[in-house]
Design a protein around this motif. Structure first.
Motif, short mmCIF file in Angstrom:
data_model
loop_
_atom_site.label_atom_id
_atom_site.label_comp_id
_atom_site.label_asym_id
_atom_site.label_seq_id
_atom_site.Cartn_x
_atom_site.Cartn_y
_atom_site.Cartn_z
N MET A 42 0.91 -0.94 0.25
CA MET A 42 -0.24 -0.08 -0.36
C MET A 42 1.27 1.42 0.14
O MET A 42 2.11 1.40 0.66
CB MET A 42 -0.98 -0.19 1.77
CG MET A 42 -2.37 -1.25 1.21
SD MET A 42 -2.77 -1.06 2.69
CE MET A 42 -2.26 -2.16 3.12
N LYS A 43 0.33 1.93 -0.67
CA LYS A 43 1.13 3.91 -0.68
C LYS A 43 0.34 4.49 -0.63
O LYS A 43 -0.91 4.98 -1.43
CB LYS A 43 2.12 3.58 -1.98
CG LYS A 43 1.66 3.30 -3.29
CD LYS A 43 2.43 3.49 -4.80
CE LYS A 43 1.65 3.45 -5.33
NZ LYS A 43 2.38 3.40 -6.75
N LEU A 44 0.98 5.70 -0.94
CA LEU A 44 0.00 7.48 -0.90
C LEU A 44 0.27 7.45 -1.90
O LEU A 44 1.81 8.11 -2.32
CB LEU A 44 0.74 7.70 0.83
CG LEU A 44 -0.07 8.45 2.55
CD1 LEU A 44 1.01 8.90 2.81
CD2 LEU A 44 -1.61 8.34 2.13
N VAL A 45 -1.08 8.06 -2.60
CA VAL A 45 -0.38 9.41 -3.82
C VAL A 45 -1.88 10.19 -4.16
O VAL A 45 -2.69 10.43 -3.32
CB VAL A 45 -1.23 8.16 -5.50
CG1 VAL A 45 -0.08 6.92 -5.34
CG2 VAL A 45 -2.60 7.57 -5.04
N LYS A 46 -0.97 11.05 -4.13
CA LYS A 46 -1.83 12.64 -4.59
C LYS A 46 -3.36 12.23 -5.04
O LYS A 46 -3.18 11.40 -6.31
CB LYS A 46 -0.96 13.33 -5.65
CG LYS A 46 0.21 14.61 -5.17
CD LYS A 46 -0.58 15.12 -4.24
CE LYS A 46 0.73 16.35 -3.64
NZ LYS A 46 -0.07 17.02 -3.08
N VAL A 47 -3.92 12.74 -4.84
CA VAL A 47 -5.06 12.59 -5.16
C VAL A 47 -5.54 12.88 -6.28
O VAL A 47 -5.57 14.31 -6.97
CB VAL A 47 -6.28 13.23 -4.33
CG1 VAL A 47 -6.54 14.28 -4.57
CG2 VAL A 47 -7.92 12.85 -4.23
N THR A 48 -6.35 11.73 -7.15
CA THR A 48 -6.89 12.07 -8.93
C THR A 48 -7.99 12.70 -8.95
O THR A 48 -9.20 12.14 -8.16
CB THR A 48 -6.70 11.10 -9.76
OG1 THR A 48 -7.20 10.01 -9.44
CG2 THR A 48 -4.95 10.23 -10.00
N SER A 49 -8.56 12.85 -10.43
CA SER A 49 -9.73 13.47 -10.93
C SER A 49 -11.34 12.57 -10.56
O SER A 49 -11.91 12.24 -9.74
CB SER A 49 -9.94 14.52 -11.73
OG SER A 49 -11.16 14.55 -12.13
N GLU A 50 -10.45 11.01 -10.76
CA GLU A 50 -11.35 10.03 -10.44
C GLU A 50 -11.12 9.93 -9.14
O GLU A 50 -12.61 9.10 -9.09
CB GLU A 50 -10.64 8.87 -11.31
CG GLU A 50 -10.71 9.14 -13.13
CD GLU A 50 -9.60 10.10 -13.65
OE1 GLU A 50 -8.59 10.17 -12.62
OE2 GLU A 50 -10.05 10.34 -14.53
N GLN A 51 -10.60 9.49 -8.67
CA GLN A 51 -10.84 9.49 -6.97
C GLN A 51 -11.40 10.64 -6.77
O GLN A 51 -12.08 9.97 -5.27
CB GLN A 51 -9.09 9.77 -6.36
CG GLN A 51 -8.23 7.84 -6.72
CD GLN A 51 -6.75 8.10 -6.43
OE1 GLN A 51 -6.21 9.28 -5.97
NE2 GLN A 51 -6.27 6.91 -6.27
N LEU A 52 -11.32 11.32 -6.66
CA LEU A 52 -12.81 12.23 -6.06
C LEU A 52 -13.63 12.24 -6.52
O LEU A 52 -14.55 12.34 -5.12
CB LEU A 52 -11.98 13.71 -6.66
CG LEU A 52 -12.22 15.11 -6.00
CD1 LEU A 52 -12.20 15.42 -4.26
CD2 LEU A 52 -12.50 16.16 -6.33
N ASN A 53 -13.97 11.89 -7.21
CA ASN A 53 -15.32 10.76 -7.27
C ASN A 53 -15.57 9.64 -6.85
O ASN A 53 -16.60 10.00 -6.28
CB ASN A 53 -15.16 11.21 -9.57
CG ASN A 53 -15.43 11.40 -10.18
OD1 ASN A 53 -15.77 13.10 -9.97
ND2 ASN A 53 -15.14 11.82 -11.46
N GLU A 54 -14.55 8.87 -6.23
CA GLU A 54 -15.17 8.41 -5.50
C GLU A 54 -15.60 8.39 -4.45
O GLU A 54 -15.98 7.86 -3.73
CB GLU A 54 -14.20 6.46 -6.41
CG GLU A 54 -14.37 5.93 -5.17
CD GLU A 54 -13.44 4.41 -4.96
OE1 GLU A 54 -13.54 3.95 -4.57
OE2 GLU A 54 -12.29 4.98 -6.40
N LEU A 55 -14.20 9.74 -4.04
CA LEU A 55 -15.14 9.76 -2.42
C LEU A 55 -15.52 10.62 -2.09
O LEU A 55 -16.23 10.27 -1.43
CB LEU A 55 -13.14 10.96 -2.28
CG LEU A 55 -13.48 11.61 -1.14
CD1 LEU A 55 -12.98 10.51 0.25
CD2 LEU A 55 -11.93 12.89 -0.90
#
Length: 151
Positions: free
Chosen positions: A1-14
């Motif tokens: 597991m790792k940290l990644v800067k939030v993407t636009s797609e991840q923002l939608n999921e969040l």
């Protein structure tokens, strides 16, 4: 597991992790727009100013989200959340440890802090298991009903 800067797609999921205003408020505090759209959600997260990361597994699945910034000389963690389908698997510990270590290094400090609503007993208990203790906030408490915790 790792940290990644939030993407636009991840923002939608969040955004999909919060189905009610009450769920959103426990996580975000009182200043988020509800109902929200993608632009208001992004603006309210203050993504341009705060270090914002998602926790992903080796397949790239988003497991959690969190932010950090310098507050009162500590790496302050905020808006911590685990994906609803992944809760109860110990991922909060992974998220907090990774965010905390990265944040302390980047911000050049040696301790962590966070706010949690006093009625959010599940989160408070999880933070205590990770070594956080309730501490008096050094200024006027910015949010009613919150506990300030440090580690």
């Amino acid at each position: 597991m790792k940290l990644v800067k939030v993407t636009s797609e991840q923002l939608n999921e969040l955004m999909g992790w919060f189905n009610t205003e009450a769920e959103l408020r426990i996580w975000s505090g009182p200043f988020f727009n509800y109902p929200f759209d993608k632009q208001s959600f992004k603006n309210d997260l203050n993504l341009d100013a705060l270090n914002s990361y998602t926790l992903v597994n080796d397949e790239g699945q988003m497991l959690g989200f969190g932010q950090y910034y310098l507050r009162e000389g500590r790496c302050h963690l905020g808006r911590l959340v685990i994906a609803p389908s992944e809760r109860g698997k110990g991922l909060a510990k992974v998220l907090i440890n990774l965010l905390g270590e990265q944040g302390k290094q980047q911000l050049q400090c040696d301790s962590l802090s966070l706010f949690v609503y006093s009625h959010n007993t599940l989160a408070k208990t999880a933070y205590e298991k990770l070594g956080f203790i309730q501490t008096e906030y050094p200024a006027d408490m910015p949010l009613d009903g919150c506990i300030y915790m440090t580690c």
